[in-house]
Write a protein that holds these residues in place. Structure first.
Motif, mmCIF file in Angstrom:
data_model
loop_
_atom_site.group_PDB
_atom_site.id
_atom_site.type_symbol
_atom_site.label_atom_id
_atom_site.label_comp_id
_atom_site.label_asym_id
_atom_site.label_seq_id
_atom_site.Cartn_x
_atom_site.Cartn_y
_atom_site.Cartn_z
ATOM 1 N N CYS A 167 -40.083 3.555 -14.937
ATOM 2 C CA CYS A 167 -40.748 4.633 -14.196
ATOM 3 C C CYS A 167 -42.275 4.505 -14.230
ATOM 4 N N THR A 168 -42.803 3.885 -15.268
ATOM 5 C CA THR A 168 -44.258 3.725 -15.354
ATOM 6 C C THR A 168 -44.744 2.502 -14.569
ATOM 7 N N GLN A 169 -43.856 1.543 -14.340
ATOM 8 C CA GLN A 169 -44.264 0.313 -13.663
ATOM 9 C C GLN A 169 -43.951 0.301 -12.174
ATOM 10 N N PHE A 170 -42.949 1.081 -11.749
ATOM 11 C CA PHE A 170 -42.512 1.045 -10.355
ATOM 12 C C PHE A 170 -42.665 2.419 -9.711
ATOM 13 N N GLN A 171 -42.755 2.398 -8.388
ATOM 14 C CA GLN A 171 -42.879 3.643 -7.643
ATOM 15 C C GLN A 171 -41.532 4.351 -7.610
ATOM 16 N N VAL A 172 -41.504 5.604 -8.044
ATOM 17 C CA VAL A 172 -40.293 6.407 -8.088
ATOM 18 C C VAL A 172 -40.568 7.725 -7.369
ATOM 19 N N PRO A 173 -39.863 8.011 -6.240
ATOM 20 C CA PRO A 173 -38.858 7.191 -5.558
ATOM 21 C C PRO A 173 -39.505 5.991 -4.872
ATOM 22 N N PRO A 174 -38.695 5.056 -4.386
ATOM 23 C CA PRO A 174 -39.275 3.887 -3.725
ATOM 24 C C PRO A 174 -40.057 4.284 -2.485
ATOM 25 N N GLY A 175 -41.125 3.549 -2.213
ATOM 26 C CA GLY A 175 -41.965 3.871 -1.071
ATOM 27 C C GLY A 175 -41.321 3.495 0.249
ATOM 28 N N LYS A 176 -41.727 4.191 1.289
ATOM 29 C CA LYS A 176 -41.217 3.893 2.624
ATOM 30 C C LYS A 176 -41.770 2.555 3.104
ATOM 31 N N VAL A 177 -40.973 1.882 3.934
ATOM 32 C CA VAL A 177 -41.388 0.575 4.454
ATOM 33 C C VAL A 177 -41.327 0.589 5.975
ATOM 34 N N ASP A 178 -42.233 -0.151 6.580
ATOM 35 C CA ASP A 178 -42.285 -0.215 8.038
ATOM 36 C C ASP A 178 -41.622 -1.464 8.599
ATOM 37 N N LYS A 179 -41.587 -2.524 7.782
ATOM 38 C CA LYS A 179 -41.020 -3.782 8.270
ATOM 39 C C LYS A 179 -39.667 -4.035 7.607
ATOM 40 N N PRO A 180 -38.667 -4.426 8.393
ATOM 41 C CA PRO A 180 -37.347 -4.731 7.813
ATOM 42 C C PRO A 180 -37.334 -6.116 7.180
ATOM 43 N N CYS A 181 -36.227 -6.431 6.544
ATOM 44 C CA CYS A 181 -36.028 -7.773 5.973
ATOM 45 C C CYS A 181 -35.972 -8.824 7.080
ATOM 46 N N GLN A 182 -36.357 -10.020 6.721
ATOM 47 C CA GLN A 182 -36.107 -11.167 7.582
ATOM 48 C C GLN A 182 -34.793 -11.810 7.139
ATOM 49 N N LEU A 183 -34.102 -12.380 8.097
ATOM 50 C CA LEU A 183 -32.777 -12.945 7.836
ATOM 51 C C LEU A 183 -32.713 -14.384 8.323
ATOM 52 N N VAL A 184 -32.187 -15.249 7.480
ATOM 53 C CA VAL A 184 -31.876 -16.623 7.884
ATOM 54 C C VAL A 184 -30.366 -16.791 7.809
ATOM 55 N N VAL A 185 -29.770 -17.204 8.913
ATOM 56 C CA VAL A 185 -28.329 -17.410 8.994
ATOM 57 C C VAL A 185 -28.047 -18.907 8.883
ATOM 58 N N ALA A 186 -27.199 -19.255 7.951
ATOM 59 C CA ALA A 186 -26.798 -20.657 7.802
ATOM 60 C C ALA A 186 -25.296 -20.714 7.606
ATOM 61 N N ARG A 214 -32.915 -10.911 -13.787
ATOM 62 C CA ARG A 214 -32.747 -10.878 -15.251
ATOM 63 C C ARG A 214 -33.776 -9.976 -15.907
ATOM 64 N N VAL A 215 -35.027 -10.048 -15.434
ATOM 65 C CA VAL A 215 -36.092 -9.233 -16.022
ATOM 66 C C VAL A 215 -35.845 -7.754 -15.745
ATOM 67 N N LEU A 216 -35.398 -7.432 -14.542
ATOM 68 C CA LEU A 216 -35.133 -6.036 -14.186
ATOM 69 C C LEU A 216 -34.087 -5.411 -15.103
ATOM 70 N N GLU A 217 -33.058 -6.196 -15.450
ATOM 71 C CA GLU A 217 -31.995 -5.677 -16.309
ATOM 72 C C GLU A 217 -32.495 -5.347 -17.708
ATOM 73 N N LEU A 218 -33.570 -6.000 -18.139
ATOM 74 C CA LEU A 218 -34.065 -5.809 -19.504
ATOM 75 C C LEU A 218 -35.043 -4.643 -19.634
ATOM 76 N N ILE A 219 -35.561 -4.154 -18.506
ATOM 77 C CA ILE A 219 -36.551 -3.070 -18.556
ATOM 78 C C ILE A 219 -35.846 -1.729 -18.750
ATOM 79 N N GLU A 220 -36.249 -0.963 -19.742
ATOM 80 C CA GLU A 220 -35.664 0.355 -19.993
ATOM 81 C C GLU A 220 -36.157 1.345 -18.946
ATOM 82 N N ASP A 221 -35.359 2.398 -18.731
ATOM 83 C CA ASP A 221 -35.673 3.374 -17.680
ATOM 84 C C ASP A 221 -37.071 3.955 -17.832
#
Length: 517
Positions: A253-272, A242-249
């Motif tokens: 750009c001043t609050q987040f890294q643009v472009p997004p930074g590279k990551v070394d670790k993937p997501c963790q997954l829980v299967v249910a 909800r908060v992300l939708e309210l932030i103007e472009d």
């Protein structure tokens, strides 16, 4: 190869080669490039086209020169679509990695089979961390800053793209159908759901700290964890979306890294996996005056021999192999009141059934209940019903008519005028305050009820005992209608006859509801 053919047909949707080179260098995976380009050809996704194959394909056509500098996981989807997800097999178990779609699908099918579900179809639910939405937006703003004036960006890029969730379902669908040997239902119409919950704690914490009121969110999350709440992650993610939708472009750009930074670790997954509640309904009869409708314990001491709820509910739960059961009925009778006639409608709600019983298996439940040595409870017309039957029963509890038979004693001889007086009363309104005997567990209210009709059957050999047959509005307290409850029910049989009246035995003989017949 199939992927080369698919890529050849989808090539027109791809952005120019220098943009692909830029995206790959930034750390965007091949599947994210496809989906952000609006490619919807299933073959492009289900075939494992990796970065080197895409590069080779384009180099062969003199389209691109590229030196790979990729990180371990995609900077947008965080490895969800690669897939290179780190998957805990069970809570507390060591993490393991998957390196292909088939391996991930096999792991998911092992979870389903390990829980011993019997299924004929399934649907997928996917929960992603909000940081993926932020990453996608950061990439879009980066490309806009750099390529906004180029025609390809104006025409289509990111305008009609597939979401990560939809792409993941497309990627997994064929393999899951193969390993589970059943069909995937695109919508959530299937009662059996497989839920994939992805998380990426490092980037999600970073996102929370960047969001407005991020500190408060962390406090709420810590408080939820301390209280043992299982909903804190979902609530935190929903708040972040909800908060992300309210932030103007511009502010983004001043609050987040643009472009997004590279990551070394993937997501963790829980299967249910789980099944939405199963409802089995019918009518029950209670033959014993020492069986309560629901389990009744006072000061660690059981009241009555057993309960209708336990006899029926446990038998249904066992054959469904569910996590438990809830018993719902159209009204209730006291422990010392038999339920006869056509029986009282009921539902047994079983959460997360491993098995959906066949009609033959449901009949086996009926036979088991109806043919016990102690004939305490019986069932009729047992069958699968929908959740809407629960609403019908609530309606019936408040609005339908019910018939009773009571053995009544009065303090003087019954005369013919008394019989005529009682049987002549039709649709009589009465007022009932909450009975004294249930005031400890019911609100002190005054209720208006209707006595539709009464019939008197004399008992041979006595003038002070008679059988009272009556039809009333559902929810009428019959015992109190007879003896008056110290004036709390008015009028009553006692006040009408001008003498003391008591019920010695009471049976519900008919519950007039036109379902479960």
């Amino acid at each position: 190869m199939e992927w080369q053919s698919a890529l050849g047909s989808a090539k027109l949707c791809l952005p120019p080669c220098h943009v692909i080179r830029d995206l790959l260098s930034t750390g965007v995976c091949v599947r994210c490039i496809f989906r952000l380009s609006g490619i919807r050809d299933r073959d492009c996704y289900i075939s494992s086209i990796n970065e080197s194959e895409l590069i080779s394909f384009l180099e062969e056509q003199n389209e691109i020169e590229y030196n790979s500098t990729t990180s371990t996981s995609c900077c947008v989807c965080l490895g969800v679509l690669c897939p290179s997800c780190v998957v805990p097999e069970k809570p507390g178990a060591d993490l393991r990695e998957t390196s292909s779609v088939n391996e991930l699908a096999l792991l998911i099918s092992d979870v389903v089979k390990g829980e011993q579900y019997r299924i004929d179809e399934f649907s997928l639910e996917v929960s992603l961390p909000p940081v993926i939405t932020a990453n996608e937006r950061a990439l879009r703003l980066y490309l806009k800053q750099k390529y906004e004036k180029e025609q390809w960006f104006k025409d289509s890029f990111l305008c009609d793209h597939m979401s990560v969730k939809d792409t993941l379902k497309l990627v997994l669908n064929a393999s899951l159908e193969k390993y589970l040997a059943v069909q995937n239902v695109e919508t959530l119409s299937s009662s059996f759901r497989i839920r994939l919950t992805y998380s990426h704690s490092e980037t999600s914490q970073m996102l929370q700290s960047m969001l407005p009121n991020g500190r408060d969110s962390k406090k709420r999350e810590r408080g939820s964890k301390e209280n043992g709440s299982s909903k804190n992650c979902n609530e935190s993610d929903a708040s972040a979306f909800r908060v992300l939708e309210l932030i103007e472009d511009q502010n983004f750009c001043t609050q987040f890294q643009v472009p997004p930074g590279k990551v070394d670790k993937p997501c963790q997954l829980v299967v249910a996996c789980y099944r939405t509640p199963t409802y089995i309904g019918g009518r029950y009869l209670k033959y014993s005056r020492n069986v309560s409708q629901s389990r009744w314990i006072i000061d660690d001491e059981r009241m009555g021999e057993t309960s209708v709820e336990e006899i029926i509910g446990e038998n249904v739960r066992q054959i469904c192999q569910g996590d438990g059961y809830k018993f719902h009925s159209a009204g209730r009778e006291d422990i010392d009141v038999r339920m006869l006639g056509s029986g009282r409608p009921f539902l047994v709600e079983v959460p997360n059934s491993r098995i959906m019983p066949s009609s033959t298996e449901i009949k086996q439940i009926s036979d088991k209940i109806n043919h016990t040595d102690k004939k305490l409870v019986g069932v009729k017309n047992l069958k699968f019903v929908g959740a809407e039957a629960w609403d019908l029963m609530r309606e019936g509890e408040a609005e339908k008519q019910k018939q009773y038979a009571a053995l009544v004693w009065i303090s003087r001889p019954l005369e013919d005028d008394d019989v005529c007086n009682l049987t002549s009363l039709k649709d009589m309104d009465i007022s009932q305050k909450t009975p004294i005997r249930v005031l400890h567990r019911r609100s002190p209210l005054e209720r208006s009820k209707v006595i539709h009709w009464m019939k008197i059957e004399k008992v041979e050999g006595t003038t002070q005992y008679f059988l009272l047959h009556l039809c009333t509005q559902a929810g009428t307290y019959i015992k109190e209608f007879v003896h008056g409850d110290l004036g709390r029910t008015h009028p009553s049989i006692g006040s009408i006859l001008g003498c003391r009246a008591e019920i010695l035995q009471l049976d519900v003989t008919d519950v007039k509801m036109d379902y479960f017949n």
